[in-house]
Motif scaffolding. Structure first.
Motif, PDB file in Angstrom:
ATOM      1  N   LEU A   5     -92.467 -29.191  74.059  1.00 53.62           N
ATOM      2  CA  LEU A   5     -92.393 -28.115  74.940  1.00 53.62           C
ATOM      3  C   LEU A   5     -91.684 -28.972  76.413  1.00 53.62           C
ATOM      4  CD1 LEU A   5     -92.303 -24.820  75.659  1.00 53.62           C
ATOM      5  CD2 LEU A   5     -94.218 -25.570  77.373  1.00 53.62           C
ATOM      6  N   VAL A   6     -90.350 -28.829  76.297  1.00 55.20           N
ATOM      7  CA  VAL A   6     -89.388 -29.440  77.634  1.00 55.20           C
ATOM      8  C   VAL A   6     -89.727 -28.711  78.555  1.00 55.20           C
ATOM      9  CG1 VAL A   6     -87.247 -30.255  78.125  1.00 55.20           C
ATOM     10  CG2 VAL A   6     -87.746 -30.030  75.659  1.00 55.20           C
ATOM     11  N   SER A   7     -89.944 -29.558  80.006  1.00 56.92           N
ATOM     12  CA  SER A   7     -90.034 -29.419  81.468  1.00 56.92           C
ATOM     13  C   SER A   7     -88.478 -29.764  82.136  1.00 56.92           C
ATOM     14  CB  SER A   7     -91.242 -29.576  82.082  1.00 56.92           C
ATOM     15  OG  SER A   7     -92.569 -28.702  81.129  1.00 56.92           O
ATOM     16  N   TYR A   8     -88.956 -29.481  82.775  1.00 53.58           N
ATOM     17  CA  TYR A   8     -87.893 -29.176  84.107  1.00 53.58           C
ATOM     18  C   TYR A   8     -88.259 -29.202  85.199  1.00 53.58           C
ATOM     19  CZ  TYR A   8     -83.931 -27.720  79.986  1.00 53.58           C
ATOM     20  OH  TYR A   8     -83.871 -27.207  78.795  1.00 53.58           O
ATOM     21  N   TYR A   9     -87.585 -30.863  86.205  1.00 53.30           N
ATOM     22  CA  TYR A   9     -87.551 -31.263  87.008  1.00 53.30           C
ATOM     23  C   TYR A   9     -86.572 -31.538  87.978  1.00 53.30           C
ATOM     24  CZ  TYR A   9     -92.651 -31.768  85.251  1.00 53.30           C
ATOM     25  OH  TYR A   9     -93.646 -31.807  85.055  1.00 53.30           O
ATOM     26  N   ARG A  10     -86.194 -31.560  89.124  1.00 57.57           N
ATOM     27  CA  ARG A  10     -85.645 -32.247  90.153  1.00 57.57           C
ATOM     28  C   ARG A  10     -86.180 -33.243  90.486  1.00 57.57           C
ATOM     29  NH1 ARG A  10     -84.681 -31.425  95.449  1.00 57.57           N
ATOM     30  NH2 ARG A  10     -86.921 -31.856  95.371  1.00 57.57           N
ATOM     31  N   VAL A  11     -85.875 -34.890  90.612  1.00 55.79           N
ATOM     32  CA  VAL A  11     -86.164 -35.748  91.074  1.00 55.79           C
ATOM     33  C   VAL A  11     -85.348 -36.581  92.550  1.00 55.79           C
ATOM     34  CG1 VAL A  11     -87.328 -37.723  90.538  1.00 55.79           C
ATOM     35  CG2 VAL A  11     -87.504 -36.090  88.637  1.00 55.79           C
ATOM     36  N   MET A  12     -84.965 -36.090  93.561  1.00 57.53           N
ATOM     37  CA  MET A  12     -84.591 -36.799  94.615  1.00 57.53           C
ATOM     38  C   MET A  12     -84.792 -38.139  94.293  1.00 57.53           C
ATOM     39  SD  MET A  12     -82.951 -34.627  96.526  1.00 57.53           S
ATOM     40  CE  MET A  12     -81.839 -34.980  97.671  1.00 57.53           C
ATOM     41  N   ALA A  13     -83.692 -39.231  94.759  1.00 57.59           N
ATOM     42  CA  ALA A  13     -83.095 -40.161  94.995  1.00 57.59           C
ATOM     43  C   ALA A  13     -83.204 -40.868  96.046  1.00 57.59           C
ATOM     44  CB  ALA A  13     -81.733 -41.032  93.902  1.00 57.59           C
ATOM     45  N   GLN A  86     -92.508 -37.513  77.524  1.00 58.85           N
ATOM     46  CA  GLN A  86     -90.862 -38.504  77.874  1.00 58.85           C
ATOM     47  C   GLN A  86     -91.013 -37.209  76.690  1.00 58.85           C
ATOM     48  OE1 GLN A  86     -90.886 -41.687  75.009  1.00 58.85           O
ATOM     49  NE2 GLN A  86     -93.688 -42.360  75.742  1.00 58.85           N
ATOM     50  N   GLY A  87     -89.422 -37.020  77.019  1.00 56.49           N
ATOM     51  CA  GLY A  87     -88.607 -35.678  76.512  1.00 56.49           C
ATOM     52  C   GLY A  87     -88.453 -34.779  77.002  1.00 56.49           C
ATOM     53  N   ASP A  88     -88.789 -34.421  78.614  1.00 52.85           N
ATOM     54  CA  ASP A  88     -88.678 -33.155  79.384  1.00 52.85           C
ATOM     55  C   ASP A  88     -86.971 -33.882  80.231  1.00 52.85           C
ATOM     56  OD1 ASP A  88     -91.093 -32.636  79.797  1.00 52.85           O
ATOM     57  OD2 ASP A  88     -91.882 -33.562  81.569  1.00 52.85           O
ATOM     58  N   ILE A  89     -86.859 -33.286  80.970  1.00 53.64           N
ATOM     59  CA  ILE A  89     -84.973 -32.939  81.340  1.00 53.64           C
ATOM     60  C   ILE A  89     -85.064 -33.750  82.799  1.00 53.64           C
ATOM     61  CG2 ILE A  89     -82.859 -31.877  81.483  1.00 53.64           C
ATOM     62  CD1 ILE A  89     -83.702 -33.117  78.891  1.00 53.64           C
ATOM     63  N   VAL A  90     -84.711 -34.243  83.699  1.00 52.43           N
ATOM     64  CA  VAL A  90     -84.477 -34.219  85.500  1.00 52.43           C
ATOM     65  C   VAL A  90     -83.205 -34.050  85.060  1.00 52.43           C
ATOM     66  CG1 VAL A  90     -86.588 -36.028  85.243  1.00 52.43           C
ATOM     67  CG2 VAL A  90     -84.627 -36.547  84.623  1.00 52.43           C
ATOM     68  N   LEU A  91     -83.199 -33.091  87.300  1.00 57.82           N
ATOM     69  CA  LEU A  91     -82.316 -32.962  87.651  1.00 57.82           C
ATOM     70  C   LEU A  91     -82.088 -34.347  88.630  1.00 57.82           C
ATOM     71  CD1 LEU A  91     -81.708 -30.270  85.916  1.00 57.82           C
ATOM     72  CD2 LEU A  91     -80.350 -29.584  87.391  1.00 57.82           C
ATOM     73  N   ASP A  96     -72.779 -35.439  95.714  1.00 60.59           N
ATOM     74  CA  ASP A  96     -71.291 -34.694  95.801  1.00 60.59           C
ATOM     75  C   ASP A  96     -71.541 -33.096  95.456  1.00 60.59           C
ATOM     76  OD1 ASP A  96     -71.605 -35.402  93.483  1.00 60.59           O
ATOM     77  OD2 ASP A  96     -69.787 -36.345  92.635  1.00 60.59           O
ATOM     78  N   GLY A  97     -72.754 -32.945  95.303  1.00 62.79           N
ATOM     79  CA  GLY A  97     -72.348 -31.034  94.928  1.00 62.79           C
ATOM     80  C   GLY A  97     -72.851 -31.438  93.261  1.00 62.79           C
ATOM     81  N   HIS A  98     -73.172 -32.438  92.713  1.00 62.63           N
ATOM     82  CA  HIS A  98     -73.223 -32.999  91.444  1.00 62.63           C
ATOM     83  C   HIS A  98     -74.518 -33.292  91.069  1.00 62.63           C
ATOM     84  CE1 HIS A  98     -69.042 -31.369  89.007  1.00 62.63           C
ATOM     85  NE2 HIS A  98     -68.688 -32.001  90.658  1.00 62.63           N
ATOM     86  N   TYR A  99     -75.143 -32.928  89.976  1.00 62.45           N
ATOM     87  CA  TYR A  99     -76.515 -33.062  89.432  1.00 62.45           C
ATOM     88  C   TYR A  99     -76.741 -34.919  88.560  1.00 62.45           C
ATOM     89  CZ  TYR A  99     -78.960 -30.248  92.486  1.00 62.45           C
ATOM     90  OH  TYR A  99     -80.054 -29.112  93.181  1.00 62.45           O
ATOM     91  N   LEU A 100     -77.223 -35.372  88.561  1.00 61.38           N
ATOM     92  CA  LEU A 100     -77.025 -36.395  87.056  1.00 61.38           C
ATOM     93  C   LEU A 100     -78.085 -35.404  86.972  1.00 61.38           C
ATOM     94  CD1 LEU A 100     -76.949 -39.583  89.077  1.00 61.38           C
ATOM     95  CD2 LEU A 100     -75.648 -38.906  87.777  1.00 61.38           C
ATOM     96  N   VAL A 101     -78.167 -35.787  85.616  1.00 66.64           N
ATOM     97  CA  VAL A 101     -78.439 -35.021  84.188  1.00 66.64           C
ATOM     98  C   VAL A 101     -79.275 -35.611  83.428  1.00 66.64           C
ATOM     99  CG1 VAL A 101     -79.310 -32.873  82.799  1.00 66.64           C
ATOM    100  CG2 VAL A 101     -77.583 -32.597  84.528  1.00 66.64           C
ATOM    101  N   GLY A 102     -81.111 -35.814  82.468  1.00 62.62           N
ATOM    102  CA  GLY A 102     -81.276 -36.947  82.206  1.00 62.62           C
ATOM    103  C   GLY A 102     -82.332 -36.226  81.414  1.00 62.62           C
ATOM    104  N   LYS A 103     -82.893 -36.876  79.793  1.00 64.60           N
ATOM    105  CA  LYS A 103     -83.951 -37.338  79.526  1.00 64.60           C
ATOM    106  C   LYS A 103     -84.911 -37.826  79.604  1.00 64.60           C
ATOM    107  CE  LYS A 103     -83.882 -37.356  75.010  1.00 64.60           C
ATOM    108  NZ  LYS A 103     -83.782 -37.141  73.333  1.00 64.60           N
ATOM    109  N   VAL A 104     -85.699 -37.958  80.114  1.00 68.66           N
ATOM    110  CA  VAL A 104     -86.876 -39.480  80.348  1.00 68.66           C
ATOM    111  C   VAL A 104     -87.174 -39.997  78.852  1.00 68.66           C
ATOM    112  CG1 VAL A 104     -89.226 -39.205  81.051  1.00 68.66           C
ATOM    113  CG2 VAL A 104     -87.751 -37.985  82.383  1.00 68.66           C
ATOM    114  N   ILE A 105     -87.395 -40.809  78.889  1.00 68.35           N
ATOM    115  CA  ILE A 105     -87.684 -42.002  76.938  1.00 68.35           C
ATOM    116  C   ILE A 105     -88.495 -42.590  77.230  1.00 68.35           C
ATOM    117  CG2 ILE A 105     -85.101 -41.432  76.363  1.00 68.35           C
ATOM    118  CD1 ILE A 105     -84.669 -43.902  77.953  1.00 68.35           C
ATOM    119  N   SER A 106     -89.573 -43.070  78.427  1.00 68.09           N
ATOM    120  CA  SER A 106     -90.526 -43.837  78.632  1.00 68.09           C
ATOM    121  C   SER A 106     -91.836 -42.940  79.541  1.00 68.09           C
ATOM    122  CB  SER A 106     -90.523 -45.417  79.136  1.00 68.09           C
ATOM    123  OG  SER A 106     -90.109 -45.159  80.823  1.00 68.09           O
TER     124      SER A 106
END
Length: 314
Positions: A5-13, A86-91, A96-106
């Motif tokens: 069950l994939v969860s989605y998170y917003r993570v600030m840099a 692992q497998g969850d999606i982070v934004l 600049d008004g865009h979000y990086l999007v990726g999958k946690v793999i470790s």
């Protein structure tokens, strides 16, 4: 190991997305919160033991901080290091008004490197997600204060956006709701209340809890659930727990808010501070009024929603 069950998170840099390029180039997300040690053997599945151990570590490094700030920081650190699977999606906002999007793999790993020491590897996707494509509700949640927030309730919308599909229009299917406009406004009640806090009756006596000028008192995590709003009196002597209910509130909410108040009293209140509660709903009933008549330090407020058009030029 993949998460079914994939969860989605917003993570600030970092502040103002200062580390976004490092996240992207290095293929990771990271945090620190002045806890400079390897956490591998301390990451229990339940965040509560982690918080109990590291709140004191945080406060030792930053003695000027409050217990509220310490609890929030440790809770978010546990989420990044353990709560995200692992497998969850982070934004991650790129700035600049865009979000990086990726999958946690470790799983978690430690790199002694100051602000980016506690890490998770991420496989970043080629495409970014424009903020302008998001629904207003998702914009509000993904733009909330705090380094990490769970935005999984918008999973369907996020799946479509990541796939390049346009966001769906607001669809109202609840036959019990007579006024779709009011229904839509109620969905954003909490965000609206926080944004307009200073102009409310409660705003005359309390401020939503902040840390270094940023609101941290919205959706504050406790060991019995999330506090909708945590506020503090202007004289800093009272912590206020606010529970919002769409529509009519039942007497069940009294036990719920008392649990939150108990947590605040035991875990967050500084010496000499008292704890009060407020329930906000569209309506109450006899059962709730009876329960509140013997519940100490809890008040009830009704909210009213209105919508009107004003002709331009008049």
């Amino acid at each position: 190991m993949q998460n079914s069950l994939v969860s989605y998170y917003r993570v600030m840099a970092g502040a103002k997305s200062v580390f976004a390029q490092e996240f992207l180039d290095g293929g990771f997300i990271a945090a620190n919160w002045n806890i400079d040690q390897d956490l591998t053997n301390d990451l229990t599945e339940d965040w509560r033991p982690f918080n109990h151990k590291f709140i004191s570590v945080y406060l030792k490094a930053l003695p000027e901080k409050s217990k509220v700030s310490a609890g929030l920081a440790c809770g978010m650190l546990h989420t990044i290091c353990k709560g995200i699977k692992q497998g969850d999606i982070v934004l991650t906002p790129r700035g600049d008004g865009h979000y990086l999007v990726g999958k946690v793999i470790s799983d978690y790993y430690y790199v002694p490197s100051g602000e980016l020491s506690h890490r998770r590897k991420v496989l970043w996707f080629e495409q970014t997600l424009p903020r302008e494509m998001m629904s207003q509700a998702l914009k509000n949640s993904s733009g909330s204060i705090g380094t990490v927030c769970n935005i999984s309730k918008y999973a369907d919308e996020l799946k479509d956006l990541i796939a390049g599909k346009a966001p769906p229009e607001l669809i109202h299917t609840d036959e019990a709701v007579e006024d779709p406009t009011v229904f839509a406004l109620e969905k954003h009640l909490e965000d609206f209340l926080v944004a307009n806090w200073s102009s409310t009756e409660l705003g005359k006596r309390y401020d939503v809890f902040t840390d270094e000028g940023e609101i941290v008192g919205q959706q504050y995590q406790t060991d019995t659930g999330l506090i909708d709003i945590l506020a503090i009196s202007k004289d800093k002597q009272t912590l206020l727990v606010v529970e919002l209910k769409r529509g009519r509130a039942s007497d069940v909410v009294v036990g719920q808010i008392q649990r939150y108040m108990g947590y605040v009293k035991d875990e967050l209140a500084e010496q000499g501070q008292q704890v009060k509660g407020v329930i906000i709903a569209l309506e109450d009933d006899l059962k709730l009024r009876r329960a509140l008549s013997v519940a100490q330090n809890i008040e009830f407020y009704r909210y009213q929603l209105s919508f009107k058009l004003v002709k331009g030029g008049v």
